[in-house]
Scaffold this motif. Structure first.
Motif, PDB file in Angstrom:
ATOM      1  N   TRP A   1      -9.694  13.039   7.297  1.00  0.00           N
ATOM      2  CA  TRP A   1      -9.078  12.255   6.238  1.00  0.00           C
ATOM      3  C   TRP A   1      -8.145  11.206   6.831  1.00  0.00           C
ATOM      4  O   TRP A   1      -8.192  10.036   6.462  1.00  0.00           O
ATOM      5  CB  TRP A   1      -8.310  13.170   5.285  1.00  0.00           C
ATOM      6  CG  TRP A   1      -7.671  12.412   4.163  1.00  0.00           C
ATOM      7  CD1 TRP A   1      -8.242  12.054   2.979  1.00  0.00           C
ATOM      8  CD2 TRP A   1      -6.340  11.885   4.131  1.00  0.00           C
ATOM      9  NE1 TRP A   1      -7.348  11.355   2.214  1.00  0.00           N
ATOM     10  CE2 TRP A   1      -6.174  11.240   2.900  1.00  0.00           C
ATOM     11  CE3 TRP A   1      -5.280  11.910   5.025  1.00  0.00           C
ATOM     12  CZ2 TRP A   1      -4.995  10.624   2.539  1.00  0.00           C
ATOM     13  CZ3 TRP A   1      -4.102  11.290   4.661  1.00  0.00           C
ATOM     14  CH2 TRP A   1      -3.969  10.650   3.424  1.00  0.00           C
TER      15      TRP A   1
ATOM     16  N   THR B   1     -10.059   8.408   8.551  1.00  0.00           N
ATOM     17  CA  THR B   1     -10.709   7.533   7.582  1.00  0.00           C
ATOM     18  C   THR B   1      -9.706   6.575   6.965  1.00  0.00           C
ATOM     19  O   THR B   1      -9.961   5.378   6.853  1.00  0.00           O
ATOM     20  CB  THR B   1     -11.381   8.369   6.471  1.00  0.00           C
ATOM     21  OG1 THR B   1     -12.368   9.192   7.072  1.00  0.00           O
ATOM     22  CG2 THR B   1     -12.030   7.493   5.424  1.00  0.00           C
ATOM     23  N   VAL B   2      -8.563   7.085   6.556  1.00  0.00           N
ATOM     24  CA  VAL B   2      -7.547   6.247   5.940  1.00  0.00           C
ATOM     25  C   VAL B   2      -7.032   5.232   6.951  1.00  0.00           C
ATOM     26  O   VAL B   2      -6.845   4.061   6.630  1.00  0.00           O
ATOM     27  CB  VAL B   2      -6.403   7.104   5.358  1.00  0.00           C
ATOM     28  CG1 VAL B   2      -5.231   6.240   4.928  1.00  0.00           C
ATOM     29  CG2 VAL B   2      -6.919   7.924   4.185  1.00  0.00           C
TER      30      VAL B   2
ATOM     31  N   LYS C   1      -8.791  -0.143  -2.140  1.00  0.00           N
ATOM     32  CA  LYS C   1      -9.119   1.022  -1.313  1.00  0.00           C
ATOM     33  C   LYS C   1      -8.422   2.278  -1.837  1.00  0.00           C
ATOM     34  O   LYS C   1      -9.004   3.359  -1.851  1.00  0.00           O
ATOM     35  CB  LYS C   1      -8.748   0.786   0.156  1.00  0.00           C
ATOM     36  CG  LYS C   1      -9.587  -0.284   0.838  1.00  0.00           C
ATOM     37  CD  LYS C   1     -11.017   0.164   0.965  1.00  0.00           C
ATOM     38  CE  LYS C   1     -11.860  -0.877   1.679  1.00  0.00           C
ATOM     39  NZ  LYS C   1     -13.277  -0.559   1.603  1.00  0.00           N
ATOM     40  N   LYS C   2      -7.189   2.139  -2.304  1.00  0.00           N
ATOM     41  CA  LYS C   2      -6.477   3.280  -2.895  1.00  0.00           C
ATOM     42  C   LYS C   2      -7.198   3.758  -4.149  1.00  0.00           C
ATOM     43  O   LYS C   2      -7.368   4.957  -4.370  1.00  0.00           O
ATOM     44  CB  LYS C   2      -5.041   2.896  -3.242  1.00  0.00           C
ATOM     45  CG  LYS C   2      -4.130   2.771  -2.060  1.00  0.00           C
ATOM     46  CD  LYS C   2      -2.737   2.344  -2.518  1.00  0.00           C
ATOM     47  CE  LYS C   2      -1.850   2.064  -1.338  1.00  0.00           C
ATOM     48  NZ  LYS C   2      -0.545   1.516  -1.739  1.00  0.00           N
TER      49      LYS C   2
ATOM     50  N   GLN D   1     -10.379   3.376  -4.880  1.00  0.00           N
ATOM     51  CA  GLN D   1     -11.627   4.021  -4.478  1.00  0.00           C
ATOM     52  C   GLN D   1     -11.370   5.442  -3.975  1.00  0.00           C
ATOM     53  O   GLN D   1     -12.072   6.381  -4.361  1.00  0.00           O
ATOM     54  CB  GLN D   1     -12.322   3.202  -3.388  1.00  0.00           C
ATOM     55  CG  GLN D   1     -12.840   1.872  -3.881  1.00  0.00           C
ATOM     56  CD  GLN D   1     -13.227   0.933  -2.755  1.00  0.00           C
ATOM     57  OE1 GLN D   1     -12.849   1.113  -1.601  1.00  0.00           O
ATOM     58  NE2 GLN D   1     -13.989  -0.100  -3.095  1.00  0.00           N
ATOM     59  N   LEU D   2     -10.372   5.612  -3.123  1.00  0.00           N
ATOM     60  CA  LEU D   2     -10.057   6.937  -2.597  1.00  0.00           C
ATOM     61  C   LEU D   2      -9.662   7.883  -3.725  1.00  0.00           C
ATOM     62  O   LEU D   2     -10.123   9.036  -3.769  1.00  0.00           O
ATOM     63  CB  LEU D   2      -8.946   6.835  -1.554  1.00  0.00           C
ATOM     64  CG  LEU D   2      -8.545   8.146  -0.873  1.00  0.00           C
ATOM     65  CD1 LEU D   2      -9.734   8.798  -0.166  1.00  0.00           C
ATOM     66  CD2 LEU D   2      -7.407   7.898   0.105  1.00  0.00           C
TER      67      LEU D   2
ATOM     68  N   TRP E   1     -12.939   8.888  -5.741  1.00  0.00           N
ATOM     69  CA  TRP E   1     -13.802   9.867  -5.068  1.00  0.00           C
ATOM     70  C   TRP E   1     -13.107  11.217  -4.936  1.00  0.00           C
ATOM     71  O   TRP E   1     -13.764  12.263  -5.006  1.00  0.00           O
ATOM     72  CB  TRP E   1     -14.252   9.351  -3.705  1.00  0.00           C
ATOM     73  CG  TRP E   1     -15.083   8.108  -3.781  1.00  0.00           C
ATOM     74  CD1 TRP E   1     -14.854   6.934  -3.125  1.00  0.00           C
ATOM     75  CD2 TRP E   1     -16.275   7.887  -4.562  1.00  0.00           C
ATOM     76  NE1 TRP E   1     -15.813   6.005  -3.447  1.00  0.00           N
ATOM     77  CE2 TRP E   1     -16.701   6.568  -4.334  1.00  0.00           C
ATOM     78  CE3 TRP E   1     -17.014   8.669  -5.445  1.00  0.00           C
ATOM     79  CZ2 TRP E   1     -17.834   6.019  -4.929  1.00  0.00           C
ATOM     80  CZ3 TRP E   1     -18.136   8.125  -6.050  1.00  0.00           C
ATOM     81  CH2 TRP E   1     -18.549   6.822  -5.795  1.00  0.00           C
ATOM     82  N   THR E   2     -11.799  11.226  -4.763  1.00  0.00           N
ATOM     83  CA  THR E   2     -11.055  12.488  -4.687  1.00  0.00           C
ATOM     84  C   THR E   2     -11.144  13.226  -6.015  1.00  0.00           C
ATOM     85  O   THR E   2     -11.438  14.425  -6.058  1.00  0.00           O
ATOM     86  CB  THR E   2      -9.582  12.224  -4.308  1.00  0.00           C
ATOM     87  OG1 THR E   2      -9.543  11.591  -3.020  1.00  0.00           O
ATOM     88  CG2 THR E   2      -8.788  13.517  -4.262  1.00  0.00           C
TER      89      THR E   2
ATOM     90  N   PRO F   1     -13.787  12.600   0.456  1.00  0.00           N
ATOM     91  CA  PRO F   1     -13.507  11.303  -0.164  1.00  0.00           C
ATOM     92  C   PRO F   1     -13.069  10.274   0.880  1.00  0.00           C
ATOM     93  O   PRO F   1     -12.296  10.582   1.787  1.00  0.00           O
ATOM     94  CB  PRO F   1     -12.367  11.613  -1.138  1.00  0.00           C
ATOM     95  CG  PRO F   1     -12.448  13.076  -1.373  1.00  0.00           C
ATOM     96  CD  PRO F   1     -12.956  13.665  -0.094  1.00  0.00           C
ATOM     97  N   ARG F   2     -13.574   9.062   0.735  1.00  0.00           N
ATOM     98  CA  ARG F   2     -13.237   7.971   1.636  1.00  0.00           C
ATOM     99  C   ARG F   2     -12.915   6.715   0.820  1.00  0.00           C
ATOM    100  O   ARG F   2     -13.464   6.536  -0.259  1.00  0.00           O
ATOM    101  CB  ARG F   2     -14.400   7.673   2.572  1.00  0.00           C
ATOM    102  CG  ARG F   2     -14.780   8.862   3.431  1.00  0.00           C
ATOM    103  CD  ARG F   2     -15.858   8.489   4.432  1.00  0.00           C
ATOM    104  NE  ARG F   2     -16.369   9.645   5.123  1.00  0.00           N
ATOM    105  CZ  ARG F   2     -15.796  10.221   6.183  1.00  0.00           C
ATOM    106  NH1 ARG F   2     -14.677   9.733   6.649  1.00  0.00           N
ATOM    107  NH2 ARG F   2     -16.332  11.272   6.756  1.00  0.00           N
ATOM    108  N   PRO F   3     -12.065   5.860   1.333  1.00  0.00           N
ATOM    109  CA  PRO F   3     -11.729   4.633   0.602  1.00  0.00           C
ATOM    110  C   PRO F   3     -12.807   3.571   0.801  1.00  0.00           C
ATOM    111  O   PRO F   3     -12.663   2.635   1.577  1.00  0.00           O
ATOM    112  CB  PRO F   3     -10.386   4.220   1.233  1.00  0.00           C
ATOM    113  CG  PRO F   3     -10.425   4.795   2.610  1.00  0.00           C
ATOM    114  CD  PRO F   3     -11.253   6.050   2.521  1.00  0.00           C
TER     115      PRO F   3
END
Length: 101
Positions: free
Chosen positions: A7, A10-11, A25-26, A28-29, A32-33, A51-53
């Motif tokens: 995690w 990735t961030v 990006k926040k 998106q993250l 998915w989270t 989960p990825r951004p």
């Protein structure tokens, strides 16, 4: 010695020069989270990924040769899901099973 987990790697990769994720990006993250948490809570056959951004993610569905790809388009506020049936000889029978799920 400790190492960063997936995690944090990735961030870090998705962060800009200042080390912060962009607003998109926040978002998106977070999306998915939340989706991953929901799939786990519901006991879904769809297996959540880390989960990825990013604007897309792949999910397995517990059957070889099948994969779901989900996408979010923050600009147009749309969500899309694609089902890929990779083995042509299995594609038609698997497609017909969709109506039974």
């Amino acid at each position: 010695m400790s190492k960063p987990n997936d995690w944090s790697k990735t961030v870090s990769r998705a962060a800009g020069r200042d080390g912060e994720l962009t607003k998109t990006k926040k978002l998106q993250l977070d999306y998915w989270t939340t989706l991953s948490e929901h799939l786990e809570e519901q006991g879904s056959r769809v297996q959540p990924r880390t989960p990825r951004p990013q604007h897309w993610t792949n999910h397995t569905v517990g059957r070889s040769g099948c994969q779901l790809t989900a996408r979010v388009n923050t600009r147009d506020q749309r969500v899309a899901v694609q089902l890929a049936l990779k083995d042509q000889s299995e594609a038609e029978p698997l497609f017909h099973l969709l109506g039974t799920v």
